[in-house]
Design a protein around this motif. Sequence first.
Motif: not given
Length: 701
Positions: A349-366, A425-435
């Motif tokens: 899962x960490x490799x999936x995150x590291x391969x696909x992440x972008x500069x503004x991606x939220x931090x890796x989740x559980x 890891x959509x920023x809008x999805x992250x915003x929904x989680x933060x709410x």
Amino acid sequence: MNPTVKEFKYVDYLWDNKKAEALKDDQVALFLYRSNILGADLRITNYGGGNTSCKTIEKDPLTNEEVEVMWIKGSGGDIGTLTRSGIAGLYTERLRNLKDVYGGLEDEDRMVGLFNHCIYDLDSRAPSIDTPLHGLLPFAHIDHLHPDALIAVAAAEDSEKVTKEIWGDTMGWVPWQRPGFDLGLQLEKCLAENPGIRGIVLGSHGLFTWADNSYDCYINSLEVIEMASEYIEKKIAEKGSVFGGQKIESLAKQERLDKAAELMPLLRGLCSSENRMIGHFTDADVVLEFINSNDLARLAPMGTSCPDHFLRTKIQPLVLTLNANEDLSDSAAVLAKLEPAFEAYRNEYQAYYDTCKKANSPAVRDANPVIIIYPGVGMFSFAKNKQTTRVASEFYVNAINVMRGAEAITSYTSLPRQEAFDIEYWLLEEAKLSRMPKEKPLSRKVAFVTGAGGGIGKAIADKLAEEGANVFLTDIAEDRLKEAVATYPADTAAYAVCDVTDSNSVVEAYKAASLEFGGVDIIVHSAGLAISKPLVETTDADWDILQKVLVKGQFELAKQAVGVLRKQNLGGDFISIASKNGLVAGPNNVAYGTSKAAQQHMARLLAAELGPEKIRVNTVNPDGVIVGSKIWEGAWAEGRAKAYGIKVEELPAHYAKRNLMNEIIYPADIANGVFALVAILDKSTGNIINVDGGMANAFVR
């Protein structure tokens, strides 16, 4: 409108003419009714999945002119339970005017913010990302659903060709694209190029259907789903088997449940390496067909296709290599086999995150798995609460159905990893989680409470549930347990009949709690009874029953609890509900007072032994809990009244007068003492909290 009842084989026809007729003058209410009955069938859409809308003519409060308003499920809602408070009302024209300012795919996130400028109803829920998909289509009523059969078509190789084969020219098809404003434009374009179609299949995603009234929209949705379902079942019949046929046989039902209950706490501990999780288990036939198949090893790693699926299940499950007949009694040996599998999953899962992440991606989740498959036994899921983990399980069942259908049609295709990541890891999805609301103090914990059919035990369970815990209630009376569990919200409580004096009964109750919630974190021994007699009138039977329920019961509960707590390796709490009478010598109380003193000292002994494992053991000492306590019903109250030379009805006032604060003590006060120990005093063990209004002769020091 008095529509004829339709016959469907693969979906439930739930339209009630009487209910609909009562709502005919309120199109928004009728749209909510349609939404709820669509959401009631998990084959049509799962919890939180899909979206529905309607358009009405309303008076603009600023101009008094008639304007079209679109009413749509708001962000984070569920159509099956949708109410007016969960929808958004937007000016349709303003929403469509956003086409003039849309700047392309890179502008998607900004567009979501602009939806707020289109709000008509000031009480609206935040508009969802699906808003333009509905708003740019001209129909009065629209359903966007995620039926298993349709997603199977959408996720099948040659999906567009299959769509044509099933529906001919009556359905449009749009290739996969992340939800957003541009996808709304694609739907608008598809309709313009294919006038007269009844709906659109979204590649790897779901279904759009529509009509000019709520009933016709409902029927259109059901008919389209029915046609896809019939097509798939015909293909399966032609093939003769699904998932490449059966590779292994399932264990018998009871053996599966026993295995699952034994394994659950180990899995829970491993899944909780970052955040404590609650568990769920299913061995439904559709699950067993998939997890026992030859194609499991090929299909499971491919991951799910529909965004709503993998957002809740993670991109793929963890498949255990344990043999179904494996002996699980040696926890250390089983753990040694499980730990490398979990570590490999986390690394992948960490490799999936590291391969696909972008500069503004939220931090890796559980990085722990949500779905865990044990061939021959069943499927486990783990998430932050019971509802979330149950829904995750249901979504993976949907994913299994999708794979089943797609494989029958042609072959299953999943979303590319980068596309999946961009959704997860959509920023809008992250915003929904933060709410999301802040979690309660006991969220993610499971409380096991004895004597919980009423009185003090029920009050304790109520308090712990109110503070976020899942509660597992036990008692010797099943009728009281059923009544008690019915008072809690769904996915909060479960029960088992348990005689704390019977070791096997205690073992079975812990197994049931583990199977229901994944394990236990808090054990409260509240089961009890009281006998008040002078020494010479106290019988052997009086002495024995008090020792068995209060002392041996506590011993059995603690002994069996430690086995579960050690498997989880998350620490825990054991609370003994003793009594002031264990500290204070009083008349006519030799058997009860002695047993309560034994409870108190046993708790100290357990605290000393279990402290290094972060298992805390504490005691709450009530006194005079007369109002609402079952112990005070009958002979005990009569005995205490006789000892004090007063009437039974005078006992509450008598007990209040004798404590320093002159307070009547209620079951809820005892529950507050338990809560303080398990949620606030997290570095306290071996202690006694007196909840008695202040009895100087019961002061511990």
